[in-house]
Design a protein around this motif. Structure first.
Motif, PDB file in Angstrom:
ATOM      1  N   LYS A  37       0.610  -1.001   0.093  1.00 17.86           N
ATOM      2  CA  LYS A  37      -0.094   0.152  -0.095  1.00 17.86           C
ATOM      3  C   LYS A  37       0.949   1.405   0.119  1.00 17.86           C
ATOM      4  CE  LYS A  37      -4.042   1.860   2.426  1.00 17.86           C
ATOM      5  NZ  LYS A  37      -3.855   2.734   3.664  1.00 17.86           N
ATOM      6  N   ALA A  38       1.877   1.246   0.689  1.00 16.27           N
ATOM      7  CA  ALA A  38       2.770   2.425   0.915  1.00 16.27           C
ATOM      8  C   ALA A  38       3.467   2.904  -0.309  1.00 16.27           C
ATOM      9  CB  ALA A  38       3.778   2.284   2.156  1.00 16.27           C
ATOM     10  N   LEU A  39       4.138   1.603  -0.957  1.00 13.22           N
ATOM     11  CA  LEU A  39       4.908   1.649  -2.225  1.00 13.22           C
ATOM     12  C   LEU A  39       4.007   2.372  -3.261  1.00 13.22           C
ATOM     13  CD1 LEU A  39       6.823  -1.633  -2.423  1.00 13.22           C
ATOM     14  CD2 LEU A  39       7.559   0.748  -2.223  1.00 13.22           C
ATOM     15  N   TYR A  58      10.577   8.847 -12.644  1.00  9.75           N
ATOM     16  CA  TYR A  58      10.290   7.837 -13.184  1.00  9.75           C
ATOM     17  C   TYR A  58      10.851   6.705 -12.617  1.00  9.75           C
ATOM     18  CZ  TYR A  58       6.481   9.354 -16.426  1.00  9.75           C
ATOM     19  OH  TYR A  58       5.098   9.990 -16.695  1.00  9.75           O
ATOM     20  N   SER A  59      12.226   7.215 -12.445  1.00  4.16           N
ATOM     21  CA  SER A  59      13.243   5.829 -11.807  1.00  4.16           C
ATOM     22  C   SER A  59      12.681   5.323 -10.781  1.00  4.16           C
ATOM     23  CB  SER A  59      14.645   6.628 -11.866  1.00  4.16           C
ATOM     24  OG  SER A  59      14.965   7.095 -13.050  1.00  4.16           O
ATOM     25  N   SER A  60      12.358   6.269  -9.773  1.00  4.29           N
ATOM     26  CA  SER A  60      11.870   5.775  -8.499  1.00  4.29           C
ATOM     27  C   SER A  60      10.622   4.919  -8.607  1.00  4.29           C
ATOM     28  CB  SER A  60      11.560   6.961  -7.644  1.00  4.29           C
ATOM     29  OG  SER A  60      12.546   7.671  -7.557  1.00  4.29           O
ATOM     30  N   VAL A  61       9.623   5.323  -9.610  1.00  5.73           N
ATOM     31  CA  VAL A  61       8.682   4.722  -9.955  1.00  5.73           C
ATOM     32  C   VAL A  61       8.770   3.096 -10.167  1.00  5.73           C
ATOM     33  CG1 VAL A  61       6.436   4.482 -11.498  1.00  5.73           C
ATOM     34  CG2 VAL A  61       7.158   6.770 -10.417  1.00  5.73           C
ATOM     35  N   HIS A  62       9.815   3.032 -11.248  1.00  9.20           N
ATOM     36  CA  HIS A  62      10.060   1.774 -11.506  1.00  9.20           C
ATOM     37  C   HIS A  62      10.593   0.845 -10.422  1.00  9.20           C
ATOM     38  CE1 HIS A  62       9.391   2.316 -15.801  1.00  9.20           C
ATOM     39  NE2 HIS A  62      10.340   3.119 -15.956  1.00  9.20           N
TER      40      HIS A  62
ATOM     41  N   LEU C  32      14.658   7.529  -2.506  1.00  9.94           N
ATOM     42  CA  LEU C  32      14.693   6.123  -2.136  1.00  9.94           C
ATOM     43  C   LEU C  32      16.416   6.080  -1.807  1.00  9.94           C
ATOM     44  CD1 LEU C  32      12.880   4.540  -4.876  1.00  9.94           C
ATOM     45  CD2 LEU C  32      12.356   4.490  -2.528  1.00  9.94           C
ATOM     46  N   GLY C  33      16.942   7.081  -1.169  1.00 11.73           N
ATOM     47  CA  GLY C  33      18.321   7.090  -0.818  1.00 11.73           C
ATOM     48  C   GLY C  33      18.244   6.158   0.369  1.00 11.73           C
ATOM     49  N   ASP C  43      18.491  10.732  -1.689  1.00  8.40           N
ATOM     50  CA  ASP C  43      18.269  10.290  -2.915  1.00  8.40           C
ATOM     51  C   ASP C  43      19.252   9.159  -3.398  1.00  8.40           C
ATOM     52  OD1 ASP C  43      17.524  13.870  -3.919  1.00  8.40           O
ATOM     53  OD2 ASP C  43      16.335  12.151  -3.435  1.00  8.40           O
ATOM     54  N   LEU C  44      19.379   8.158  -4.309  1.00  6.57           N
ATOM     55  CA  LEU C  44      20.510   7.453  -4.854  1.00  6.57           C
ATOM     56  C   LEU C  44      21.041   8.281  -5.917  1.00  6.57           C
ATOM     57  CD1 LEU C  44      18.819   3.956  -4.778  1.00  6.57           C
ATOM     58  CD2 LEU C  44      20.422   4.733  -3.251  1.00  6.57           C
ATOM     59  N   LEU C  45      22.357   8.784  -5.695  1.00 12.34           N
ATOM     60  CA  LEU C  45      22.831   9.719  -6.691  1.00 12.34           C
ATOM     61  C   LEU C  45      23.620   8.829  -7.973  1.00 12.34           C
ATOM     62  CD1 LEU C  45      23.592  12.683  -4.325  1.00 12.34           C
ATOM     63  CD2 LEU C  45      21.623  12.383  -5.977  1.00 12.34           C
ATOM     64  N   PRO C  46      23.858   9.427  -9.113  1.00 15.11           N
ATOM     65  CA  PRO C  46      24.455   8.695 -10.255  1.00 15.11           C
ATOM     66  C   PRO C  46      25.944   8.504  -9.555  1.00 15.11           C
ATOM     67  CG  PRO C  46      23.294  10.283 -11.085  1.00 15.11           C
ATOM     68  CD  PRO C  46      22.872  10.535  -9.611  1.00 15.11           C
TER      69      PRO C  46
END
Lengths: 195, 219, 201
Positions: A37-39, A58-62, C32-33, C43-46
């Motif tokens: 649910k959180a995701l 979008y990267s985070s979404v994937h 999403l770090g 964050d997760l950086l390049p």
């Protein structure tokens, strides 16, 4: 890392050796669903923002989507493999589950066992035209017509095909038609004596 | 078999077979089913025939005098037939449970003139089984999942039998030109001829149609 | 050709796809770090290097996406490949694995220059080891197998057990033990567990 709780469910399955089932882990299942649910909610928020122009989200979404799929796979596999075990119980224990095993199943699993039992019974009854065939019998190739058996536990009265009534008292020995007592041997009530 | 039950009629289109011949065909179907990875065509006519045979023999037992030696012979034969029948149907049931969606899909794609994969009773069981499992997933998991995840993705979840398993076979009829390996960049195609009486171990996939036609038997 | 562990519900398939792959972040992954325990960044950086489970790396690195790039895990790289070529039979594949073959096959899905060499190595390793596994499964008794199986990867263990099973079934048939009807294994174990529970309560 995502789906760690979900992985615990799978590890739980892997640990269970033949014949055992761990109690239905309602807690872990709920945590997996909560994580999903959180995701999903985070993704909804990011997708809205991305559509509005912040396309770098979008990267985070994937990544979260991969997490969602993984959680789903683990959870379904947990349920599926438990069903496989429950089925095995029907074929090994018969149509009545021992109480302590039943205790480890959740309500829906007990209901599923009953449904499976019914489906199986209906199918077996419908084989051919004359009342069907019990597929849970005749599990091994017949070697002899009669078998000598010893009773392992008190089991009360037993009526043979010929109409004789026997008392299956612990340690008593009998000479019976293999076909009519095979299931009692498999259930551990009688012991087959071979010489 | 005893002289009481010599002739057994099969389908009106087929020649009349003796009970012994039917049992032999059933045993062949049983072994094929045991060793093939996928579900083979249903043989309801053989099953029904042998069940009738059992009923007939049980009637003979009732009619016979107590202590007649014939009773034991009949009983042993009944036990044997029942074992083969049960084992055969159990093997089929396991495949139906393992590959439910795949088998139901195959059956729905079948042309009118092809033999059915499932007996009517097996079909009913398959449908009920599929509903019960999907219902179970739904009630404990899927309906509690986020909106986009609530259905089973059939591309991922449909389990298929592995037709590339290797099997042992015995050749019943000379069969030419079986394509067992297709041409690739590195190798040419491999075609074999099978001679009656030969025994081989091969991949099931190219042999599947020949098992169905009885040109080969699995052992 | 699909393998058994590709089955969606297969437990070993799920565990095998949990194996870690060294990855490098190519595009920023915002918010999403926290997946990188060694950094405080949101964050997760390049440029960030971290290990991700196969299932996640696969979602981020494919023909369509290049959010991360991957390196082959060290047990599949040249150094270990040379060890396996030298003598595969002495290597502890349980330690290198335990899903050495399954994970190795999954890795072939990536578009990576070492993929062909890894594929060849997997085949060669299996071919070399299978003989020993077959022989030992047919010649050992139940008691001393753990010293053999402890060095096997999961797939090899399945094969070994299948071999053992075949051996014991054959022996039982030879001694006519198969004629004896027995209590179902499940029922026996259940009774035993119940007895133990009652004795300890």
């Amino acid at each position: 890392m995502f789906a760690e709780k979900a992985l615990e469910l799978i590890r739980e399955l892997k640990r269970c050796v033949d014949g055992t089932m761990s109690p239905y882990n309602e807690d872990a299942v709920r945590q997996v669903l909560d994580e999903m649910k959180a995701l999903f909610e985070h993704n909804q928020r990011d997708v809205s923002a991305a559509v509005a122009g912040e396309s770098e989200l979008y990267s985070s979404v994937h990544l979260r989507h991969a997490g969602l799929e993984r959680n789903k796979r683990c959870l379904l596999a947990y349920l599926y493999n438990r069903l496989e075990n429950i089925k095995k119980m029907r074929w090994e224990f018969g149509s009545v589950l021992p109480a302590d095993i039943k205790y480890n199943l959740c309500e829906q699993e007990v209901q599923w066992f009953n449904k499976y039992n019914k489906m199986l019974a209906n199918y077996m009854r419908s084989i051919g035209d004359a009342g069907g065939l019990d597929l849970t019998q005749d599990m091994k190739p017949p070697k002899t017509l009669y078998v000598e058996v010893r009773c392992l536990v008190d089991h009360g009265e037993f009526e043979t095909q010929d109409g004789n009534i026997l008392v299956l008292k612990k340690n008593s020995q009998h000479f019976l038609l293999r076909s009519e007592c095979e299931h009692l041997i498999r259930q551990g009530i009688l012991e087959h004596c071979v010489h | 078999m005893s002289s009481d039950t010599d002739e057994m009629g099969g389908d009106t289109e087929e020649e009349v077979m003796t009970a012994a011949e039917v049992l032999e065909k059933l045993e062949e179907a049983w072994l094929n089913e045991k060793f093939s990875p996928d579900l083979l065509e249903t043989k309801t006519d053989l099953v029904e025939c042998m069940l009738e045979q059992i009923t007939a023999m049980e009637e003979n037992i009732q009619r016979a005098k107590k202590g007649d030696f014939k009773i034991s012979i009949h009983r042993m034969e009944i036990d044997r037939i029942r074992y083969v029948l049960s084992s055969y149907l159990r093997i089929r049931l396991k495949k139906i449970e393992d590959f439910t969606a795949y088998i139901l899909h195959q059956e729905s794609q079948r042309k009118e003139e092809d033999s059915p994969l499932l007996s009517p009773e097996e079909y009913k069981f398959a449908k009920e089984y599929q509903t019960s499992v999907e219902g179970h997933f739904n009630s404990l998991a899927l309906r509690h999942m986020p909106a986009n995840s609530q259905t089973l993705d059939h591309k991922l979840t449909v389990i298929q039998p592995n037709l590339d398993n290797y099997i042992f076979l015995r050749v019943n009829e000379d069969t030419q030109g079986i394509l067992i390996e297709e041409e690739t960049l590195d190798t040419g195609e491999e075609i074999v001829d099978l001679e009656k009486g030969d025994q081989h171990i091969m991949r099931y996939r190219p042999l599947a149609p020949h098992v169905a036609s009885s040109a080969v038997s699995l052992i | 050709m699909a393998k058994q562990t590709d089955n969606y519900f297969n437990i070993d398939g799920i565990l095998a796809t949990q194996e870690k792959i060294p990855c490098k972040v190519e595009l920023p992954i915002y918010r999403l770090g926290y997946l990188d325990s060694s950094s405080d960044s949101d964050d997760l950086l390049p440029g960030t290097k971290l290990e991700l489970p196969y299932w996640m790396a696969r979602g981020l690195c494919s023909r369509r996406r290049h959010i991360v790039s991957i390196e082959m895990p060290k047990q599949y790289r040249e150094g270990y490949r040379e060890i396996l070529t030298a003598d595969a039979t002495v290597v502890d594949l349980h330690q290198l694995g335990p899903y050495f073959y399954s994970f190795g096959t999954d890795l072939l899905n990536f578009d990576h220059p070492e993929v062909n060499d890894i594929a060849k190595c997997l085949i060669k390793t299996m071919q070399t080891r299978i003989r020993t596994i077959m022989d030992s499964s047919q010649n050992s008794f139940k008691l001393d197998t753990s010293s053999i199986t402890s060095k096997l990867d999961e797939m090899e263990k399945h094969l070994f057990n299948a071999g053992q099973h075949g051996l014991t079934e054959f022996q039982k048939w030879e001694t006519r033990e198969t004629e004896k009807l027995v209590t179902s294994e499940m029922v026996k174990k259940h009774r035993k567990r119940k007895r133990i529970m009652m004795e300890t309560s």
